[in-house]
Design a protein around this motif. Sequence first.
Motif, PDB file in Angstrom:
ATOM      1  N   LEU A 246      75.937  45.974  51.143  1.00 28.18           N
ATOM      2  CA  LEU A 246      75.355  45.607  52.440  1.00 28.18           C
ATOM      3  C   LEU A 246      76.444  45.198  53.425  1.00 28.18           C
ATOM      4  O   LEU A 246      76.372  45.528  54.615  1.00 28.18           O
ATOM      5  CB  LEU A 246      74.355  44.464  52.247  1.00 28.18           C
ATOM      6  CG  LEU A 246      73.078  44.799  51.482  1.00 28.18           C
ATOM      7  CD1 LEU A 246      72.237  43.552  51.271  1.00 28.18           C
ATOM      8  CD2 LEU A 246      72.271  45.875  52.184  1.00 28.18           C
TER       9      LEU A 246
ATOM     10  N   SER B  82      69.122  51.245  55.034  1.00 28.18           N
ATOM     11  CA  SER B  82      69.900  50.590  56.087  1.00 28.18           C
ATOM     12  C   SER B  82      71.387  50.922  56.003  1.00 28.18           C
ATOM     13  O   SER B  82      72.139  50.662  56.941  1.00 28.18           O
ATOM     14  CB  SER B  82      69.718  49.069  55.999  1.00 28.18           C
ATOM     15  OG  SER B  82      68.358  48.722  56.149  1.00 28.18           O
ATOM     16  N   GLY B  83      71.821  51.447  54.891  1.00 25.37           N
ATOM     17  CA  GLY B  83      73.228  51.808  54.708  1.00 25.37           C
ATOM     18  C   GLY B  83      73.444  52.320  53.296  1.00 25.37           C
ATOM     19  O   GLY B  83      73.131  51.602  52.330  1.00 25.37           O
TER      20      GLY B  83
ATOM     21  N   ALA C 116      73.366  40.503  53.395  1.00 22.80           N
ATOM     22  CA  ALA C 116      72.466  40.957  54.456  1.00 22.80           C
ATOM     23  C   ALA C 116      72.858  40.354  55.802  1.00 22.80           C
ATOM     24  O   ALA C 116      72.760  41.022  56.846  1.00 22.80           O
ATOM     25  CB  ALA C 116      71.026  40.593  54.107  1.00 22.80           C
TER      26      ALA C 116
ATOM     27  N   ALA D 275      67.018  49.286  50.208  1.00 24.57           N
ATOM     28  CA  ALA D 275      68.154  48.707  50.928  1.00 24.57           C
ATOM     29  C   ALA D 275      69.080  49.796  51.461  1.00 24.57           C
ATOM     30  O   ALA D 275      69.681  49.654  52.534  1.00 24.57           O
ATOM     31  CB  ALA D 275      68.924  47.764  50.016  1.00 24.57           C
TER      32      ALA D 275
ATOM     33  N   SER E 220      78.094  48.170  54.799  1.00 20.23           N
ATOM     34  CA  SER E 220      77.244  48.994  55.678  1.00 20.23           C
ATOM     35  C   SER E 220      77.359  48.555  57.133  1.00 20.23           C
ATOM     36  O   SER E 220      76.948  49.286  58.019  1.00 20.23           O
ATOM     37  CB  SER E 220      75.781  48.890  55.224  1.00 20.23           C
ATOM     38  OG  SER E 220      75.253  47.600  55.490  1.00 20.23           O
TER      39      SER E 220
ATOM     40  N   SER F 266      66.222  41.261  58.157  1.00 15.03           N
ATOM     41  CA  SER F 266      66.339  42.709  58.243  1.00 15.03           C
ATOM     42  C   SER F 266      65.614  43.356  57.066  1.00 15.03           C
ATOM     43  O   SER F 266      65.273  42.681  56.085  1.00 15.03           O
ATOM     44  CB  SER F 266      67.813  43.123  58.219  1.00 15.03           C
ATOM     45  OG  SER F 266      68.403  42.745  56.982  1.00 15.03           O
ATOM     46  N   ALA F 267      65.409  44.654  57.151  1.00 18.13           N
ATOM     47  CA  ALA F 267      64.790  45.389  56.046  1.00 18.13           C
ATOM     48  C   ALA F 267      65.646  45.272  54.792  1.00 18.13           C
ATOM     49  O   ALA F 267      65.123  45.150  53.671  1.00 18.13           O
ATOM     50  CB  ALA F 267      64.603  46.853  56.436  1.00 18.13           C
ATOM     51  N   ALA F 268      66.964  45.292  54.964  1.00 18.19           N
ATOM     52  CA  ALA F 268      67.867  45.169  53.821  1.00 18.19           C
ATOM     53  C   ALA F 268      67.719  43.812  53.150  1.00 18.19           C
ATOM     54  O   ALA F 268      67.768  43.704  51.917  1.00 18.19           O
ATOM     55  CB  ALA F 268      69.305  45.383  54.277  1.00 18.19           C
TER      56      ALA F 268
END
Length: 290
Positions: free
Chosen positions: A287, A235-236, A29, A232, A290, A168-170
């Motif tokens: 992640l 976000s990507g 992340a 997750a 991403s 982050s949201a992830a």
Amino acid sequence: MATLSQWVEGARPKTLPAAVAPVLVGSGAAAALDRFNAADVVLALLVSLALQVGVNYANDYSDGIRGTDAERVGPVRLVGQRLATPGSVKLAAMASFAAAAVFGLALVALSEAWVLLWVGAAAIVAAWYYTGGKRPYGYAGLGEVFVFVFFGLVAVLGTTYTQAHQLSAAAWAGAVGVGAIAAAILVANNLRDIPGDTVAGKRTLAVRLGDRRTRLLYVALLAVALLSVGWAAVSGWTALLALASFALAVPLLRRVWGGAQGRDLIPVLAGTGRFELVYAALLALGLTLS
């Protein structure tokens, strides 16, 4: 005197994926935020591993002196099986917690994430009182909550924050997913121990829920981990790489839902640990990409 191999087994190395996994995801992340820091990763990993070993020795000590480890299926119990003195096992637990504190101080100083100093202290206190003290909360059915919070939310988000100084949201998605699987390891462990814990008066969540609902809880926790991958992936899309890890979860679910008991659940513990590690590695990679 316990042998070196018995001390190693008493540290329960099969539980260590639960310490490695959150650091992997938290670092993934951070990489997604372009804030990856290798030194912080190493220190976070040392903190997590030392805390996990400390918890394992502390549980061995506390359960052993209470007599709740007298009749158990599974790994070596140093105190319960009279392989080591209670004092020596307690000392091993305290040494592990001290190591976690030293590495934690170094991590906080290096990253200047001073707010995490109190979080780390809370983690050590919570680790001891899981089965220690006069009113251990692990005996009150709250062990899974401890694992989810400290080996999921705190470990993942703390790892991300020390590197990126933001979340982050992830990172949150990964924290929930990893925490759910870590809690599932404990659920499987306590499912196996329901008969012995019932006799010993250890009111774990599994004892309170009963056999069938505990199995349902295991399934639900893995479902949460699956949903967290989707979260997750917002976000990507490369976070979807973690879905491949669920190939390892299918036989575990079959065994748990199929009614395996006692020693037949031991492979579920090791298997869930492997699943968590692969899940975390693939999610961290996704992640990062991403």
